[in-house]
Design a protein around this motif. Sequence first.
Motif, PDB file in Angstrom:
ATOM      1  N   SER A  27      46.076   0.531  -2.548  1.00 23.02           N
ATOM      2  CA  SER A  27      44.944   0.812  -3.435  1.00 23.02           C
ATOM      3  C   SER A  27      44.871   2.253  -3.763  1.00 23.02           C
ATOM      4  N   THR A  28      44.611   2.872  -4.917  1.00 24.96           N
ATOM      5  CA  THR A  28      44.577   4.031  -5.119  1.00 24.96           C
ATOM      6  C   THR A  28      42.963   4.712  -5.178  1.00 24.96           C
ATOM      7  N   TYR A  29      42.853   6.006  -5.346  1.00 27.82           N
ATOM      8  CA  TYR A  29      41.475   6.587  -5.315  1.00 27.82           C
ATOM      9  C   TYR A  29      40.586   6.021  -4.421  1.00 27.82           C
ATOM     10  N   VAL A  30      41.098   5.692  -3.211  1.00 24.54           N
ATOM     11  CA  VAL A  30      39.876   5.121  -2.259  1.00 24.54           C
ATOM     12  C   VAL A  30      39.159   6.133  -1.661  1.00 24.54           C
ATOM     13  N   SER A  31      37.588   5.685  -1.862  1.00 19.40           N
ATOM     14  CA  SER A  31      36.746   6.536  -1.147  1.00 19.40           C
ATOM     15  C   SER A  31      36.000   6.242  -0.002  1.00 19.40           C
ATOM     16  N   GLU A  78      36.289  -1.969   6.261  1.00 24.19           N
ATOM     17  CA  GLU A  78      36.600  -2.671   7.381  1.00 24.19           C
ATOM     18  C   GLU A  78      38.093  -3.082   7.391  1.00 24.19           C
ATOM     19  N   VAL A  79      38.533  -3.182   8.400  1.00 25.77           N
ATOM     20  CA  VAL A  79      40.081  -3.620   8.770  1.00 25.77           C
ATOM     21  C   VAL A  79      39.873  -4.504   9.765  1.00 25.77           C
ATOM     22  N   THR A  80      40.377  -5.935   9.300  1.00 27.50           N
ATOM     23  CA  THR A  80      40.455  -7.068  10.113  1.00 27.50           C
ATOM     24  C   THR A  80      42.051  -7.517  10.203  1.00 27.50           C
ATOM     25  N   GLU A  81      42.356  -8.514  10.924  1.00 27.28           N
ATOM     26  CA  GLU A  81      43.767  -8.877  11.360  1.00 27.28           C
ATOM     27  C   GLU A  81      44.569  -9.198  10.158  1.00 27.28           C
ATOM     28  N   THR A  82      43.863  -9.566   9.043  1.00 31.74           N
ATOM     29  CA  THR A  82      44.664  -9.942   7.813  1.00 31.74           C
ATOM     30  C   THR A  82      44.306  -9.012   6.735  1.00 31.74           C
ATOM     31  N   LYS A  83      43.486  -8.444   6.816  1.00 33.79           N
ATOM     32  CA  LYS A  83      43.105  -7.449   5.524  1.00 33.79           C
ATOM     33  C   LYS A  83      42.308  -6.486   5.640  1.00 33.79           C
ATOM     34  N   VAL A  84      42.124  -5.465   4.524  1.00 33.13           N
ATOM     35  CA  VAL A  84      41.602  -4.258   4.716  1.00 33.13           C
ATOM     36  C   VAL A  84      40.521  -4.026   3.453  1.00 33.13           C
ATOM     37  N   THR A  85      39.277  -3.719   3.983  1.00 28.81           N
ATOM     38  CA  THR A  85      38.311  -3.546   2.665  1.00 28.81           C
ATOM     39  C   THR A  85      38.069  -2.097   2.117  1.00 28.81           C
ATOM     40  N   VAL A  86      38.468  -1.796   1.074  1.00 26.04           N
ATOM     41  CA  VAL A  86      38.408  -0.578   0.429  1.00 26.04           C
ATOM     42  C   VAL A  86      37.448  -0.360  -0.835  1.00 26.04           C
ATOM     43  N   LYS A  87      37.031   0.769  -0.908  1.00 22.86           N
ATOM     44  CA  LYS A  87      36.094   1.116  -2.070  1.00 22.86           C
ATOM     45  C   LYS A  87      37.012   2.065  -2.916  1.00 22.86           C
ATOM     46  N   ARG A  88      37.306   1.682  -4.266  1.00 21.97           N
ATOM     47  CA  ARG A  88      38.001   2.910  -4.884  1.00 21.97           C
ATOM     48  C   ARG A  88      37.251   3.327  -6.131  1.00 21.97           C
ATOM     49  N   ILE A  89      37.177   4.656  -6.361  1.00 21.30           N
ATOM     50  CA  ILE A  89      36.398   5.222  -7.263  1.00 21.30           C
ATOM     51  C   ILE A  89      37.394   5.077  -8.703  1.00 21.30           C
ATOM     52  N   TYR A  96      32.484   2.018  -8.772  1.00 18.23           N
ATOM     53  CA  TYR A  96      33.399   1.671  -7.603  1.00 18.23           C
ATOM     54  C   TYR A  96      33.762   0.254  -7.539  1.00 18.23           C
ATOM     55  N   GLN A  97      34.790   0.173  -7.142  1.00 20.68           N
ATOM     56  CA  GLN A  97      35.504  -1.077  -7.271  1.00 20.68           C
ATOM     57  C   GLN A  97      35.757  -1.254  -5.719  1.00 20.68           C
ATOM     58  N   ILE A  99      30.532  -1.770  -8.234  1.00 19.02           N
ATOM     59  CA  ILE A  99      29.187  -0.840  -8.196  1.00 19.02           C
ATOM     60  C   ILE A  99      29.236   0.075  -9.641  1.00 19.02           C
ATOM     61  N   GLU A 100      28.453   0.027 -10.352  1.00 24.24           N
ATOM     62  CA  GLU A 100      28.406   0.798 -11.701  1.00 24.24           C
ATOM     63  C   GLU A 100      28.060   2.008 -11.240  1.00 24.24           C
ATOM     64  N   MET A 101      28.535   3.097 -11.949  1.00 21.40           N
ATOM     65  CA  MET A 101      27.945   4.516 -11.700  1.00 21.40           C
ATOM     66  C   MET A 101      27.033   4.678 -12.683  1.00 21.40           C
ATOM     67  N   LYS A 102      25.746   4.858 -12.457  1.00 18.34           N
ATOM     68  CA  LYS A 102      24.682   5.092 -13.108  1.00 18.34           C
ATOM     69  C   LYS A 102      24.016   6.531 -13.172  1.00 18.34           C
ATOM     70  N   GLU A 103      24.827   7.296 -12.253  1.00 15.85           N
ATOM     71  CA  GLU A 103      24.267   8.637 -11.937  1.00 15.85           C
ATOM     72  C   GLU A 103      24.226   9.424 -13.504  1.00 15.85           C
ATOM     73  N   GLU A 104      23.127   9.949 -13.853  1.00 19.56           N
ATOM     74  CA  GLU A 104      22.980  10.813 -15.167  1.00 19.56           C
ATOM     75  C   GLU A 104      24.020  11.853 -15.222  1.00 19.56           C
ATOM     76  N   GLY A 105      24.659  11.953 -16.286  1.00 15.64           N
ATOM     77  CA  GLY A 105      25.713  13.106 -16.699  1.00 15.64           C
ATOM     78  C   GLY A 105      26.901  13.038 -15.916  1.00 15.64           C
ATOM     79  N   ALA A 106      27.125  11.992 -15.287  1.00 12.04           N
ATOM     80  CA  ALA A 106      28.447  11.907 -14.580  1.00 12.04           C
ATOM     81  C   ALA A 106      29.426  11.827 -15.258  1.00 12.04           C
TER      82      ALA A 106
END
Lengths: 265, 333
Positions: free
Chosen positions: A141-145, A149-160, A165-166, B200-207
Motif C-alpha cells: 500500500s502506498t501513501y499510507v497516513s 490495526e495489525v492482526t495475525e493475518t492482516k494489516v489495516t491501513v488508511k491511504r490518502i 482516504y481509502q 472517506i471522501e475529502m470534503k474539506e473546502e479548498g483542498a
Amino acid sequence: MKIIVPIKQVPETSNVKMDPETGTMIRTGVEPIVNPLDLYAIEEAVRLKNQYGGEIVAVTMGPPSAHKALREAISMGCDEGILLSDKKFAGADTWSTSYVLSKAIEKIGNFDIILCGERATDGDTGQVGPGIAAWLNIPFSTYVSQISEVTETKVTVKRIVENGYQLLDVERPTLITVVKEINFPRLPTLDGKIKAKQAEIPVWGPEEITAESEHLGLKGSPTRVVKISTPKVSRDGERFSPKTDGEMEEVVDCIIRFFEEKEII
Amino acid sequence: MDYKGVWILGEQDRGKVQTVSYELLKRGKTLAEKLNVDLVAVLLGYQVSPAELESLIHYGADKVVYVDDPVFGNFLPDPYINSLTKLIDKYKPEILIASATSTGRTVAPAIAIKCHAGLTADCTGLDIEEGSRNLIQTRPAIGGNILATIKSPDHRPQMATVRPHSNQPMDPDPTRKGEVIYEKLEAKFLKSRSRQVAFIEMKEEGANIQDAEIVIAGGKGCKTEENFKMITELAKILNGAVGASREAVDLGWAKYPHQVGLSGKTVSPSMYLCAGISGAVQHLAGIKTAQNIVAINSDPDAQIFQLADIAVEADMFEFLPMLIEKLKARLNK
C-alpha cells in the motif's frame, strides 16, 4: 513481529540555494542526511514495535559512509542496521535498487511488515517501495497516513488519495509506504545514540545476498541519464517596492487590474 | 524489438473517465505521430459506459483496450498490476505513459519490475529521438535543482509517469472514430490480496488545489496560524483554493493536502498568489506550470520573485489587508 525499514542517505536539498550567477547548486555545507521522509517510516516502525513487540531492522544501499544513516535509525529505536555496499551496486536506478534491497530483505527473512518513506527527496521517484514489493511478490500500500490495526493475518491501513482516504485490509506480510501525515518523528535519545555508536553494522555485497550480477548497478539498470541541465526559472516579471501607503495602494490596484486582465475576477 | 505503439494508462473513478487520461492522450498523440503508430488508451474499470469509453477516442485515442470487472470498482494494486502486465505482454507497446497520480505512481513501478522496463517518474517533457525511436524523458531532480534527460535504450516498453495537470487535453472531436476492444482476463489476474473496507471522501473546502483555477498560498512568513487566516480569507473572496509551503504545513497552519511543492502537490492554476513564501527550489518546482504568479514578500532577495509575474517587495501584514479590502469592495463582498 519483524519490521524492516529500507532507508536512503540523501544530500540535504530542501534548503539548497541556487547561485543566481552560474545557475548551479551551492553545495557548501550540504551534508548527507537520512532521507527526511524515511524518518516517518522509522518512527512508525518504532511505534508498532512498542505496541506489538518485535524487532526492527534498518537496511540501506549506499557508499561505505552510509553506515551513518543506519546509526541514526538505530538511535531512533531500530534494533539493527545492515549496509549494502559494493562497487557493483553503484549507478543503480530504481529497478536495480529495488532488486538489491529485495534480495537483502529475503536474506534477512521472516519479516512481517516493510515500512518505506513515500520517496527520497533527492531522486523524488517513489518507485523503490513498490518495486521491492513487486520483487518479493507481496501486497503493498502506498501513501499510507495511518496503520490502524495489525492482526495475525492482516494489516489495516488508511491511504490518502486525490479525493479522500481509502481504508484497506491487506494480507501479511506486506510493504507500506508512508506519508508525513502519519506521525511526528521522535528525536534520538541519549541511550539511543550510545547504542547507535556501539552498533556493529554488517556490510553485505552481491555474494552475501546471492544477487545476479546482470541486475546490478548501472549495467543492470534499464534507464540511462543522458544529460543533466539546469532549469531556467526566471520569468522576468514586474517588480514593485512600495514604501508609503499611497504606493502600496497603487500596487494593490495594479494587482486587481492584473486579475481583471487575466479574467480571474 | 517487436514492441509497437504508444499506450497511455487511463484512469476512471466510479465509471467516470478522469481528466488526467485526456491529458495523457495529448502527450501520447505527439509521440504516436512522430513514431507513426497507434495511440492506445488502456482502461480498467467496472461498468464504464460505452459513451465514456468513446470519449477517450474523441480526445485522441485510436484504440481503447478496456477490461471490465467488479474488482476495478475501487483501486487495488494487485489486479491493476497483474492485468496491465498481462496486457503489455500480449500487445507489446513500445511506450507506456501513466499519470503521476496516487494510482499511476503505485502501479507503474511494480509493472516496470515485472516487465523489466525502465521507468522515469514525474516527467515534464517527453519526446522521440530521431533515428533510434527512443523515448527521451526529461524530469526535475535533486529538489528541482537540475533537469535530467533519461532514456531506456534496451528495454521495452519505455515507461514514464507525467505530473497530473502539467498540460491541457486536446479539444475533443466527437466525430473521431476508433476501436474499443473489450478484453477478458483469466481470474488469476483479477485476484487481490487487499480489500477496501471504506472510503472517506475529502470534503474539506479548498483542498483540491490541483484542479483549482486560483490558488492563494501562504508560508512561514505569515508568522502565526492567526495570520495565515488572511490567506484563507483571500482565497474565499476569490473562490480559490488554499495552498501552503512545506514549512506552513509542518507548523500545522494548513493540512498536508494543501502543501505545494515537490513533496506536496504540483499546481497549475491561472493565478497563483503567495505571501510569506521565500521560494525554496522544491516549492518553485511545484508552481512552475502556474500561468500567472503574484508574490508578496518582504525579503528583496526572496527566490520566489524569480518566478513571479508581479513581485511585490512589501510587508504582507500591511499589504494583504489592503488587497483584501479593495477586492471586497470591487467584488461587492
